[in-house]
Design a protein around this motif. Structure first.
Motif, short mmCIF file in Angstrom:
data_model
loop_
_atom_site.label_atom_id
_atom_site.label_comp_id
_atom_site.label_asym_id
_atom_site.label_seq_id
_atom_site.Cartn_x
_atom_site.Cartn_y
_atom_site.Cartn_z
N TYR A 146 -5.53 10.66 -3.34
CA TYR A 146 -5.24 11.32 -2.07
C TYR A 146 -6.17 10.82 -0.96
O TYR A 146 -5.76 10.68 0.20
CB TYR A 146 -5.39 12.83 -2.21
CG TYR A 146 -4.22 13.49 -2.88
CD1 TYR A 146 -2.92 13.29 -2.42
CD2 TYR A 146 -4.40 14.34 -3.97
CE1 TYR A 146 -1.84 13.91 -3.03
CE2 TYR A 146 -3.32 14.95 -4.59
CZ TYR A 146 -2.05 14.73 -4.12
OH TYR A 146 -0.97 15.32 -4.73
N PHE B 217 0.98 3.94 -3.28
CA PHE B 217 0.60 5.34 -3.14
C PHE B 217 1.82 6.22 -2.86
O PHE B 217 1.73 7.26 -2.23
CB PHE B 217 -0.45 5.49 -2.04
CG PHE B 217 -1.75 4.85 -2.38
CD1 PHE B 217 -2.72 5.54 -3.08
CD2 PHE B 217 -1.99 3.51 -2.05
CE1 PHE B 217 -3.92 4.94 -3.43
CE2 PHE B 217 -3.18 2.90 -2.39
CZ PHE B 217 -4.16 3.62 -3.09
N SER C 289 -12.19 7.41 1.30
CA SER C 289 -11.05 6.51 1.09
C SER C 289 -11.46 5.19 0.46
O SER C 289 -10.64 4.51 -0.17
CB SER C 289 -10.35 6.24 2.44
OG SER C 289 -11.24 5.63 3.36
N LYS D 254 -7.44 7.85 -0.62
CA LYS D 254 -6.97 6.55 -0.17
C LYS D 254 -5.65 6.68 0.58
O LYS D 254 -5.45 6.02 1.63
CB LYS D 254 -6.80 5.64 -1.39
CG LYS D 254 -6.36 4.21 -1.05
CD LYS D 254 -7.48 3.45 -0.37
CE LYS D 254 -7.10 1.99 -0.19
NZ LYS D 254 -8.19 1.21 0.45
N LYS D 255 -4.75 7.51 0.07
CA LYS D 255 -3.42 7.67 0.67
C LYS D 255 -3.52 8.19 2.09
O LYS D 255 -2.81 7.71 3.00
CB LYS D 255 -2.58 8.62 -0.19
CG LYS D 255 -1.17 8.88 0.33
CD LYS D 255 -0.43 9.83 -0.60
CE LYS D 255 0.94 10.18 -0.05
NZ LYS D 255 1.87 9.02 -0.01
N TYR D 256 -4.39 9.16 2.30
CA TYR D 256 -4.49 9.80 3.63
C TYR D 256 -5.71 9.34 4.40
O TYR D 256 -6.06 9.93 5.43
CB TYR D 256 -4.51 11.32 3.47
CG TYR D 256 -3.23 11.85 2.87
CD1 TYR D 256 -2.03 11.81 3.59
CD2 TYR D 256 -3.21 12.37 1.58
CE1 TYR D 256 -0.86 12.29 3.03
CE2 TYR D 256 -2.03 12.85 1.02
CZ TYR D 256 -0.86 12.81 1.75
OH TYR D 256 0.30 13.27 1.20
N SER E 259 0.82 -1.22 0.00
CA SER E 259 0.00 0.00 0.00
C SER E 259 0.85 1.26 0.00
O SER E 259 0.58 2.21 -0.74
CB SER E 259 -0.92 -0.01 1.22
OG SER E 259 -1.72 1.15 1.25
N GLN E 260 1.91 1.27 0.82
CA GLN E 260 2.80 2.43 0.86
C GLN E 260 3.47 2.66 -0.49
O GLN E 260 3.60 3.79 -0.95
CB GLN E 260 3.86 2.24 1.95
CG GLN E 260 3.31 2.35 3.36
CD GLN E 260 4.36 2.07 4.42
OE1 GLN E 260 5.46 1.59 4.12
NE2 GLN E 260 4.04 2.38 5.67
N HIS F 153 2.10 9.02 -7.64
CA HIS F 153 1.72 10.41 -7.36
C HIS F 153 2.01 11.28 -8.59
O HIS F 153 1.15 12.04 -9.06
CB HIS F 153 2.51 10.90 -6.15
CG HIS F 153 2.15 12.29 -5.71
ND1 HIS F 153 1.25 12.54 -4.70
CD2 HIS F 153 2.55 13.51 -6.15
CE1 HIS F 153 1.11 13.85 -4.55
NE2 HIS F 153 1.91 14.45 -5.41
#
Length: 379
Positions: free
Chosen positions: A197, A134, A207, A199-201, A130-131, A139
């Motif tokens: 964004y 994203f 999300s 989903k990332k945050y 996941s990290q 990006h």
């Protein structure tokens, strides 16, 4: 449900590619659009693997969804240029569009060349995956999409008006399907950035949109199919490389054609010959008449014919031909022998190929509607 919808997009996209390759004309735009759709359906396939958690079973497909979408932007810009630009040809400058893809390829090659065990170990850690998904590469990809699509829109609006020097039908002059396509793409890409964004945050209530937003990509594929089947995707590049779009800038006629080699007397003679041809043979009755076809009929280079139309008749090709069609309509509409025909039927017989174009041209020229004009003059 998501998997089923993605699968339907893959099937529809495959059908679209078949239709585009079946078309014999407009090869360059068709090939570019076909390759774009091929990338889309393969991307949908990769998302389907992700949705079903199958990347561990097929680890060598992982991270292809990082690389291949980088080609979306260049293909969108190339497609726009190949349709809008007269006598489009591939040039070395177009290779610059591939720079982001090549950079990504170099950066991702070590992962692609790694073994199955290494990839499975990485894919087995959902937090790490996941990290990475994203991270900075995806990006930047979102901004590349938006940047290339914005460039395509800029090119479209900067050059589309010049097509009135070459074509007489509205579909090929204004290319509205392409305008709609680019705006839909831009909206989709901005929304994709928002979901990225979210989903990332882990933005509350938003999300969970990812990856469901890919359903909109399926909708886009079906939209393209609808436009294609409705025969509204007018590409129509010119076939004779006589002069380029960039040579027809919005400048005074004396400056625009200062190096054409055609003097005022020659321009006047061509205009007179054109008027005679229009009166005798009425080529404007052909709904898809182009300046290339008209110049062939007159045995005159099309750049000289364009100069005569601009300089002597104070018009461009699109306006001139549609004015002749309008005059023909006004004669035929008040003829008692045509009283059994509808207004639209007469307009189509006079060379107009759509009701919208006919109404637009008529209202601009006459300041009233066709029905009001016919009612007044028939009475």
């Amino acid at each position: 449900m998501i998997f089923a919808l993605l699968l339907s997009g893959i099937i529809q996209g495959s059908f679209l590619i078949f239709l585009l390759y079946k078309k014999g004309s407009n090869r360059i735009p068709n090939r570019i659009l076909s390759f774009f759709i091929l990338l889309v359906i393969f991307h949908l396939f990769l998302i389907s693997l992700d949705v079903e958690d199958l990347f561990i079973a097929y680890p060598h497909f992982s991270r292809l969804s990082w690389l291949l979408p980088v080609l979306y932007g260049p293909l969108i810009l190339l497609l726009t240029q190949s349709i809008v630009e007269i006598d489009f040809t591939f040039r070395r400058a177009h290779l610059l569009y591939a720079i982001p893809f090549l950079v990504y390829l170099v950066l991702l090659t070590p992962y692609f060349l790694s073994g199955t065990a290494s990839k499975v170990a990485y894919l087995s850690d959902p937090v790490m995956v996941s990290q990475a998904d994203f991270g900075w590469m995806n990006h930047i990809t979102n901004y590349l999409h938006i940047g290339f699509t914005s460039a395509a829109l800029w090119f479209f609006y900067r050059n589309v008006g010049e097509r009135s020097q070459y074509f007489s039908d509205d579909a090929r002059v204004n290319i509205r399907w392409l305008q709609e396509f680019l705006w839909l793409l831009l909206g989709l890409m901005v929304f994709a950035l928002f979901t990225f964004y979210a989903k990332k945050y882990q933005v509350p209530h938003f999300s969970g949109i990812y990856p469901s937003h890919f359903i909109l990509v399926v909708v886009l594929v079906y939209w393209i199919a609808y436009k294609l089947l409705q025969e509204k995707m007018a590409f129509a590049p010119m076939q004779h490389n006589t002069f380029r779009t960039s040579e027809i800038a919005a400048e005074p006629v004396s400056v625009k054609y200062s190096k054409s080699g055609l003097n005022s007397e020659g321009s006047t003679m061509i205009a007179a010959k054109l008027k005679d041809l229009m009166s005798r043979e009425k080529p404007y009755l052909n709904p898809s008449l182009t300046i290339a076809e008209l110049s062939d009929m007159m045995d005159i280079p099309k750049h000289q014919l364009s100069q005569a139309i601009n300089a002597e008749l104070g018009s461009n090709f699109y306006e001139l031909i549609n004015q002749y069609r309008l005059n023909e309509f006004k004669q035929q509409a008040i003829d008692p022998a045509n009283s059994h025909l509808s207004i639209l039927g007469i307009a189509l017989e006079c060379g107009f190929n759509s009701k919208a174009t006919f109404n637009q041209v008529f209202k601009k020229s006459e300041g009233t509607t066709p029905s009001a004009y016919v009612k007044l003059h028939r009475s």
